[in-house]
Design a protein around this motif. Structure first.
Motif, PDB file in Angstrom:
ATOM      1  N   UNK A   4      35.025  33.210  37.302  1.00 30.97           N
ATOM      2  CA  UNK A   4      34.896  34.701  37.189  1.00 30.97           C
ATOM      3  C   UNK A   4      35.920  34.970  38.252  1.00 30.97           C
ATOM      4  N   UNK A   5      36.635  36.097  37.840  1.00 37.09           N
ATOM      5  CA  UNK A   5      37.649  36.745  38.810  1.00 37.09           C
ATOM      6  C   UNK A   5      37.089  36.931  40.215  1.00 37.09           C
ATOM      7  N   UNK A   6      37.619  36.449  41.099  1.00 42.12           N
ATOM      8  CA  UNK A   6      37.371  36.869  42.591  1.00 42.12           C
ATOM      9  C   UNK A   6      36.513  35.476  42.955  1.00 42.12           C
ATOM     10  N   UNK A   7      36.276  34.622  42.309  1.00 42.17           N
ATOM     11  CA  UNK A   7      35.415  33.068  42.701  1.00 42.17           C
ATOM     12  C   UNK A   7      36.619  32.506  43.852  1.00 42.17           C
ATOM     13  N   UNK A   8      36.262  31.930  44.788  1.00 41.21           N
ATOM     14  CA  UNK A   8      36.946  31.291  45.701  1.00 41.21           C
ATOM     15  C   UNK A   8      36.407  29.747  45.815  1.00 41.21           C
ATOM     16  N   UNK A   9      37.295  29.003  46.392  1.00 40.43           N
ATOM     17  CA  UNK A   9      36.890  27.592  46.913  1.00 40.43           C
ATOM     18  C   UNK A   9      37.798  27.069  47.884  1.00 40.43           C
ATOM     19  N   UNK A  10      37.094  26.624  48.844  1.00 42.59           N
ATOM     20  CA  UNK A  10      37.964  26.210  50.149  1.00 42.59           C
ATOM     21  C   UNK A  10      37.941  24.605  50.297  1.00 42.59           C
ATOM     22  N   UNK A  94      42.894  27.461  50.206  1.00 38.63           N
ATOM     23  CA  UNK A  94      41.824  28.301  49.610  1.00 38.63           C
ATOM     24  C   UNK A  94      42.244  28.722  48.231  1.00 38.63           C
ATOM     25  N   UNK A  95      41.410  28.724  47.402  1.00 40.50           N
ATOM     26  CA  UNK A  95      41.769  28.937  45.943  1.00 40.50           C
ATOM     27  C   UNK A  95      40.927  30.321  45.677  1.00 40.50           C
ATOM     28  N   UNK A  96      41.600  31.050  44.816  1.00 38.85           N
ATOM     29  CA  UNK A  96      41.160  32.132  44.405  1.00 38.85           C
ATOM     30  C   UNK A  96      41.378  32.652  42.935  1.00 38.85           C
ATOM     31  N   UNK A  97      40.531  32.725  42.046  1.00 37.50           N
ATOM     32  CA  UNK A  97      40.507  32.966  40.757  1.00 37.50           C
ATOM     33  C   UNK A  97      41.182  34.574  40.651  1.00 37.50           C
ATOM     34  N   UNK A  98      42.048  34.653  40.198  1.00 41.51           N
ATOM     35  CA  UNK A  98      42.951  36.163  39.809  1.00 41.51           C
ATOM     36  C   UNK A  98      42.676  36.837  38.383  1.00 41.51           C
ATOM     37  N   UNK A  99      42.739  35.880  37.292  1.00 39.81           N
ATOM     38  CA  UNK A  99      42.718  36.386  36.121  1.00 39.81           C
ATOM     39  C   UNK A  99      41.732  35.346  35.305  1.00 39.81           C
ATOM     40  N   UNK A 100      41.193  35.783  34.036  1.00 35.34           N
ATOM     41  CA  UNK A 100      40.444  34.799  33.506  1.00 35.34           C
ATOM     42  C   UNK A 100      40.565  35.368  32.011  1.00 35.34           C
TER      43      UNK A 100
END
Length: 135
Positions: A4-10, A94-100
């Motif tokens: 989803x947009x806004x998901x993050x992973x470190x 740090x990863x961040x989902x920007x668009x889907x």
């Protein structure tokens, strides 16, 4: 579970001089800036730096194996190298989902590498990935 947009992973990581040596052997990039402390001491960096593509290989490791994970297909990667990276130093990406795009199963995910525990960003990137099940 789909991204989803806004998901993050470190993810925390580091590279050793042995990693740098192996990368040099595989790629043929044996630039003394990466391998020779005496040579590197005479440069603005004062010590050997990690190859740029080795340092950003953390992107393919995580995006291909963990977030979104196995089955990911890289379609594009934009990468900026902002600050040199050194062996035996702790880093965090740090990863961040920007668009889907659910119809095409494509997402754009930013990746930023920081010296762990600081706001010093070493790499900034934007990946476009396809995953038939997780996007």
């Amino acid at each position: 579970m789909p991204l989803e947009i806004g998901d993050t992973y470190k993810y925390e990581f580091r590279f050793s001089q042995e990693d740098v040596q192996k990368f040099a052997e595989v790629t043929g990039d044996k630039n003394p800036l990466h391998l020779d402390p005496e040579y590197a001491a005479k440069t603005r960096f004062k010590r050997p730096i990690i190859h740029g593509h080795l340092s950003s290989s953390v992107f393919t490791r995580i995006l291909g194996m963990e977030f979104p994970g196995e089955g990911s297909v890289y379609m594009k990667q934009e990468t900026e190298y902002l600050f040199p990276m050194f062996v035996d130093t702790d880093y965090e990406v740090v990863f961040n989902v920007m668009t889907v795009d659910r119809e095409k199963h494509v997402a754009e995910i930013t990746g930023e590498v920081f010296i762990k525990g600081t706001s010093r960003r070493t790499i900034r990137g934007l990946a476009t990935l396809m995953h038939p099940e997780k996007i």
